[in-house]
Design an enzyme around this catalytic site. Structure first.
Site, PDB file in Angstrom:
ATOM      1  N   ASP A   1      16.773 -27.992  31.448  1.00  0.00           N
ATOM      2  CA  ASP A   1      15.436 -27.602  31.380  1.00  0.00           C
ATOM      3  C   ASP A   1      14.174 -28.649  30.879  1.00  0.00           C
ATOM      4  O   ASP A   1      13.660 -29.140  31.861  1.00  0.00           O
ATOM      5  CB  ASP A   1      15.394 -26.212  30.042  1.00  0.00           C
ATOM      6  CG  ASP A   1      15.711 -27.017  28.673  1.00  0.00           C
ATOM      7  OD1 ASP A   1      16.852 -27.829  28.430  1.00  0.00           O
ATOM      8  OD2 ASP A   1      15.124 -26.399  27.944  1.00  0.00           O
TER       9      ASP A   1
ATOM     10  N   ARG B   1      11.464 -18.703  24.020  1.00  0.00           N
ATOM     11  CA  ARG B   1      12.206 -19.008  25.458  1.00  0.00           C
ATOM     12  C   ARG B   1      11.676 -17.686  26.121  1.00  0.00           C
ATOM     13  O   ARG B   1      12.059 -18.674  27.844  1.00  0.00           O
ATOM     14  CB  ARG B   1      13.888 -18.470  25.399  1.00  0.00           C
ATOM     15  CG  ARG B   1      14.375 -20.239  23.974  1.00  0.00           C
ATOM     16  CD  ARG B   1      15.887 -20.097  23.955  1.00  0.00           C
ATOM     17  NE  ARG B   1      16.568 -20.825  22.685  1.00  0.00           N
ATOM     18  CZ  ARG B   1      16.777 -22.075  22.777  1.00  0.00           C
ATOM     19  NH1 ARG B   1      16.199 -22.734  23.840  1.00  0.00           N
ATOM     20  NH2 ARG B   1      16.941 -22.687  22.013  1.00  0.00           N
TER      21      ARG B   1
ATOM     22  N   ASP C   1      14.469 -35.658  27.770  1.00  0.00           N
ATOM     23  CA  ASP C   1      13.118 -35.894  26.646  1.00  0.00           C
ATOM     24  C   ASP C   1      13.375 -37.732  26.245  1.00  0.00           C
ATOM     25  O   ASP C   1      13.071 -38.194  27.483  1.00  0.00           O
ATOM     26  CB  ASP C   1      13.061 -35.044  25.527  1.00  0.00           C
ATOM     27  CG  ASP C   1      11.984 -35.046  24.075  1.00  0.00           C
ATOM     28  OD1 ASP C   1      10.633 -36.292  24.727  1.00  0.00           O
ATOM     29  OD2 ASP C   1      11.653 -34.671  23.470  1.00  0.00           O
TER      30      ASP C   1
HETATM   31  C1  PRP Z   1      16.554 -29.663  24.381  1.00  0.00           C
HETATM   32  C2  PRP Z   1      17.048 -29.766  25.198  1.00  0.00           C
HETATM   33  C3  PRP Z   1      17.540 -31.178  26.269  1.00  0.00           C
HETATM   34  C4  PRP Z   1      17.227 -31.206  24.748  1.00  0.00           C
HETATM   35  C5  PRP Z   1      16.640 -32.520  26.031  1.00  0.00           C
HETATM   36  O1  PRP Z   1      17.434 -29.201  23.415  1.00  0.00           O
HETATM   37  O2  PRP Z   1      17.542 -28.346  25.927  1.00  0.00           O
HETATM   38  O3  PRP Z   1      19.181 -30.301  25.749  1.00  0.00           O
HETATM   39  O4  PRP Z   1      16.968 -30.873  24.397  1.00  0.00           O
HETATM   40  O5  PRP Z   1      16.145 -33.714  24.538  1.00  0.00           O
HETATM   41  P1  PRP Z   1      16.568 -35.458  24.720  1.00  0.00           P
HETATM   42  O6  PRP Z   1      16.208 -35.689  25.886  1.00  0.00           O
HETATM   43  O7  PRP Z   1      15.325 -35.816  23.721  1.00  0.00           O
HETATM   44  O8  PRP Z   1      17.646 -35.331  24.347  1.00  0.00           O
HETATM   45  P2  PRP Z   1      17.816 -28.675  22.291  1.00  0.00           P
HETATM   46  O9  PRP Z   1      17.890 -29.490  21.522  1.00  0.00           O
HETATM   47  O10 PRP Z   1      16.388 -28.615  21.825  1.00  0.00           O
HETATM   48  O11 PRP Z   1      18.804 -27.260  22.048  1.00  0.00           O
HETATM   49  P3  PRP Z   1      18.145 -25.498  22.876  1.00  0.00           P
HETATM   50  O12 PRP Z   1      18.453 -26.461  24.680  1.00  0.00           O
HETATM   51  O13 PRP Z   1      18.893 -25.042  22.179  1.00  0.00           O
HETATM   52  O14 PRP Z   1      17.136 -25.887  22.326  1.00  0.00           O
END
Ligand code: PRP
Length: 189
Positions: A104, A169, A107
């Protein structure tokens, strides 16, 4: 008034804009992989990619298999190293397979950095990344992204899979959370 209207300060991408972008990405991916004899393996990363994965998979015109992975969020101590824990692994071997990771959002890039290292060790024929959102402002590790939907500003985005403390979500759009929501929450803890 819907509850989200009190906590969302702006809608960045509405349902129609998201649908159009998913179709554009699906056309590109379908064209790039249409010569392959075997189905493309889509690897969705739980939970955020759920809605994007479901819509993207249905918009593709090529055969696909769907796999899911889940990893633990890293705490402050492990964030800089990118160390994460695998909570749910693939159900199948990806050796010699064409694999597309579906995220998704990218970051910091630490999640994908770990996943790319982990999956490359399994010797896929190819391994590429598709993300709906790209937030380059916070990137700390360079990630090769083959397919990217939207670039987003350095703000707290929720909806269409992205959460704030597991909420929102299911919003059909992607919006910006009001800063007072998460700063208040942090203050309460
Ligand atoms: C979010 C997103 C990515 C990750 C990106 O997952 O879905 O997997 O963070 O962040 P980064 O580039 O800083 O590593 P999250 O850990 O929030 O879990 P989720 O998908 O269950 O919301």
């Amino acid at each position: 008034m819907a509850r989200w209207q009190e906590e969302i300060q702006a809608i960045l991408f509405g349902p129609d804009v998201i649908r159009e972008k998913v179709e554009v990405l699906a056309r590109q991916i379908s064209a790039d992989y249409c010569t392959s004899a075997e189905p493309l393996v889509l690897v969705g990363i739980l939970k955020g990619s759920l809605f994007f994965l479901a819509d993207l998979a249905r918009a593709l015109s090529i055969p696909v298999e769907i796999e899911l992975m889940a990893i633990s969020s890293y705490g402050a101590a492990t964030r800089s190293s990118g160390a994460v824990r695998l909570l749910k692994d693939l159900d199948t071997s990806i050796a010699d397979r064409r694999v597309l990771i579906v995220e998704d959002i990218v970051d910091t890039g630490l999640t994908l950095s770990y996943l790319l290292r982990n999956l490359r060790e399994r010797k896929p024929h190819s391994l590429e990344v598709c993300t709906l959102l790209d937030k380059p402002a916070r990137r700390c590790v360079d990630i090769p992204i083959s397919y990217s939907g939207f670039v987003v500003p350095d703000e707290f985005v929720v909806g269409y899979g992205l959460d704030w403390d597991q909420r929102y979500r299911n919003l059909p759009f992607i919006g910006v959370l009001k800063p007072e929501c998460y700063t208040l929450e942090a203050g309460e803890g």
